[in-house]
Design an enzyme around this catalytic site. Structure first.
Site, PDB file in Angstrom:
ATOM      1  CB  SER A 102     -35.193  -3.607 -42.218  1.00  0.00           C
ATOM      2  OG  SER A 102     -33.943  -3.489 -42.924  1.00  0.00           O
ATOM      3  CG  ASP A 152     -27.918  -4.873 -37.978  1.00  0.00           C
ATOM      4  OD1 ASP A 152     -27.572  -5.035 -39.172  1.00  0.00           O
ATOM      5  OD2 ASP A 152     -29.070  -4.902 -37.714  1.00  0.00           O
ATOM      6  CG  HIS A 183     -30.462  -6.177 -40.679  1.00  0.00           C
ATOM      7  ND1 HIS A 183     -30.465  -4.902 -40.006  1.00  0.00           N
ATOM      8  CD2 HIS A 183     -31.515  -6.254 -41.782  1.00  0.00           C
ATOM      9  CE1 HIS A 183     -31.296  -4.325 -40.358  1.00  0.00           C
ATOM     10  NE2 HIS A 183     -31.939  -4.711 -41.623  1.00  0.00           N
TER      11      HIS A 183
END
Length: 201
Positions: A102, A152, A183
Site C-alpha cells: 500500500s 480493490d 486491498h
C-alpha cells in the site's frame, strides 16, 4: 529513519527493503519477507510522516491523492537513507529488492520512478501510480512484481494496469498478479510473489 536490520545467512541473497502500509511499523512485513527468502538480509523502515498518529512514508491530501511535493522530498530522503544504511550495515547497495504494501509500495514505486539505481527490483503489493507526466529512468534489468486486486476499493484495476504499463515502457521486466480480495494483503499473493522471486533469482 527508524529501522531495523537483520543480516541474512546467504551472501548471494539480496537485502529486502521492507516498507509497511499506513499505520504500520518496521515489524509488520518481517514474516512476509521470511516467506519469500528466509536467507535474505532485511532492512525494515518506519515511515517518517504521521497522519493522525499513523506512520506513513509521505503525506497525502486525501484518500488516493498524494502530496506530490512531499512525495518527491520523501523519496529523495529514502534514497539517501539507503546509501547510508548500506555503509552502516555492510550490505550490497546494488542488490536491494523492495517489498512494500500500500503506502509502502507507493514509495517503492516512487524510488523506481525517480532513481535508476535505487532498487534492483521490487515486490509491490497494491501500489498506485506515484506520479504522472514524468519521464521514468531506464529500468532495464529491473524485475518488478505487482500484486493487484480486481475488487480493490483504494487502488482500482485501471490504476494497477497503468502502473504496469509505465514500468514496461521504462523497460522493466514487470509482472502483475490479480487477486479478488480487495486491498488486503493475502496469502495467495505472497505465495505468488515468492514463486516469482525464485523464478527470477
Amino acid at each position: 529513519m527508524i529501522h531495523l536490520f537483520q543480516k541474512g545467512t546467504n551472501p548471494s541473497s539480496p537485502t529486502f527493503l521492507l516498507l509497511h502500509g499506513t499505520g504500520g511499523t518496521e515489524q509488520d512485513l518481517i514474516p512476509l519477507a521470511s516467506e519469500i527468502d528466509k536467507e535474505a538480509s532485511i532492512l525494515s523502515v518506519r515511515g517518517n510522516v504521521l497522519e493522525n498518529g499513523m506512520p506513513r512514508f509521505f503525506k497525502r491530501l486525501a484518500e488516493g491523492v498524494f502530496d506530490e511535493e512531499d512525495l518527491i522530498f520523501r523519496t529523495k530522503e529514502l534514497s539517501a537513507f539507503l546509501d547510508q544504511a548500506a555503509e552502516e550495515h555492510h550490505f550490497d547497495r546494488n542488490n536491494i529488492i523492495a517489498i512494500g504494501y500500500s503506502n509502502g509500495a507507493n514509495i517503492a514505486a516512487s524510488l523506481l520512478f525517480h532513481y535508476q539505481d535505487a532498487l534492483q527490483g521490487a515486490i509491490l503489493h497494491h501500489p498506485m501510480v506515484p506520479r504522472r507526466g514524468i519521464d521514468l529512468p531506464d529500468l532495464t534489468g529491473r524485475n518488478i512484481f505487482i500484486a493487484a486486486g480486481m475488487n480493490d476499493p483504494i487502488c482500482s484495476s485501471d490504476e494497477s494496469k497503468e502502473l504496469y504499463k509505465l514500468l514496461e515502457q521504462a523497460n522493466a521486466n514487470a509482472t502483475i498478479y490479480w487477486g479478488n480480495k480487495g486491498h488486503q494483503l493475502t496469502n495467495g499473493e505472497v505465495e505468488a510473489a515468492a514463486t516469482w522471486y525464485w523464478n527470477n533469482k
